[in-house]
Design a protein around this motif. Structure first.
Motif, PDB file in Angstrom:
ATOM      1  N   LYS A  56       1.014  -1.296  -0.032  1.00 36.08           N
ATOM      2  CA  LYS A  56      -0.102   0.014  -0.064  1.00 36.08           C
ATOM      3  C   LYS A  56       0.849   1.267  -0.033  1.00 36.08           C
ATOM      4  CE  LYS A  56      -3.458   2.393   2.532  1.00 36.08           C
ATOM      5  NZ  LYS A  56      -4.467   2.157   3.808  1.00 36.08           N
ATOM      6  N   THR A  94      -3.888  -0.664  -2.336  1.00 35.79           N
ATOM      7  CA  THR A  94      -4.078  -1.210  -1.065  1.00 35.79           C
ATOM      8  C   THR A  94      -2.847  -2.577  -1.030  1.00 35.79           C
ATOM      9  OG1 THR A  94      -5.368  -3.076  -1.785  1.00 35.79           O
ATOM     10  CG2 THR A  94      -6.238  -0.954  -0.906  1.00 35.79           C
ATOM     11  N   ASP A  95      -2.783  -3.135  -0.046  1.00 36.99           N
ATOM     12  CA  ASP A  95      -1.880  -4.120  -0.044  1.00 36.99           C
ATOM     13  C   ASP A  95      -2.310  -5.260  -0.890  1.00 36.99           C
ATOM     14  OD1 ASP A  95       0.071  -3.277   1.666  1.00 36.99           O
ATOM     15  OD2 ASP A  95      -1.102  -3.984   3.534  1.00 36.99           O
TER      16      ASP A  95
END
Length: 280
Positions: A56, A94-95
């Motif tokens: 992220k 995001t991750d």
């Protein structure tokens, strides 16, 4: 050629002065939250994507080169006279989700992609699964060649599912089924919908060095195209992963790499190049 050499020198200089903390991140093989870590150190195996994701708010700047075929020897200085370039960026939204945009000199192509994690390897699940969706825009096409050309004809779409497993601290393997759709194609030699299947692996030689191999089999390949086969060498240095590439496909776009490989390894017809990732 001079501009290219200056570019290489500048990037190599920045690699020398990279941050130590980023190097530690690249070296980390600890399991985070019980998930398998460091399955791959780079976002690409050679040309294929890996299941590694940008974290992220991470931004990767990508520079790739593929030179011409080495078989012409000194006539083209072993392909250095015929370089193609890819410049791009990848951002971790995001991750589990990242977006990418790149420009390729071959066919003056723009490529945008989404990469999204579907599952992670842990004690209860055997593999990482990541989806990769790509849209290519070929701006090389001209109205003079294609009088009925519309914007939609410039589009090519690729959908891949990346399935990997970290076998050991040294060995990681990946399978990659692919689906490709071309809006503009020659029905005499190919289909608008094409499928391929293959994958590859990474073997860690030293703490900073690994060798990678990948192969894709196309189920709809004309006689004058080959199935892409590539080998690469990952060199890790703080904040960077530098990949040396030998491949029978000069294209760096997903669609071109999968369907337009022209080199024959047995005849010494292959291309040298590199990928360079700088993370911010």
């Amino acid at each position: 050629m001079k501009k290219f050499l200056v570019t290489i020198c500048l990037f190599w200089a920045t690699m020398t002065y990279s941050q130590d903390d980023l190097l530690k991140d690249l070296d980390s093989t600890q399991v985070e939250e019980s998930y398998a870590g460091a399955t791959f150190k780079a976002l690409q195996l050679v040309t294929l994507q890996t299941t590694k994701m940008a974290a992220k708010n991470e931004f990767y700047f990508v520079v790739s080169h593929r030179f011409g075929t080495v078989k012409d020897g000194f006539d083209s200085f072993f392909g250095l006279d015929n370089a193609t370039t890819k410049l791009g960026g990848i951002y971790g939204v995001t991750d589990w989700l990242s977006v990418s945009l790149s420009r390729h000199t071959l066919n003056k192509m723009y490529e945008t992609g989404l990469k999204y994690r579907l599952a992670r390897q842990n004690a209860n699940f055997p593999v990482d699964i990541v989806g990769y969706s790509v849209a290519d825009i070929n701006t090389f096409l001209e109205k003079e060649q294609y009088p009925s050309l519309e914007f939609k004809h410039r589009m090519t779409y690729v959908q891949q599912v990346l399935v990997s497993r970290k076998i050991s601290e040294k060995l990681s393997l990946e399978l990659v089924p692919s689906y490709l759709h071309k809006n503009l194609y020659n029905p005499a030699i190919e289909n608008d919908n094409q499928f391929s299947f293959g994958g590859g692996g990474r073997y860690k030689i030293t703490k900073r060095l690994s060798v990678n191999l990948e192969y894709m089999h196309n189920f709809d390949t004309p006689d004058f195209y080959e199935n892409p086969l590539s080998v690469g060498l990952d060199i890790e240095t703080g904040g960077h992963v530098f990949q040396l590439i030998f491949t029978n496909s000069q294209s760096m776009s997903e669609s071109g790499y999968l369907t337009n490989a022209t080199g024959e390894w047995g005849k010494g017809d292959f291309f040298f190049g590199f990928n360079l990732y700088r993370v911010f």
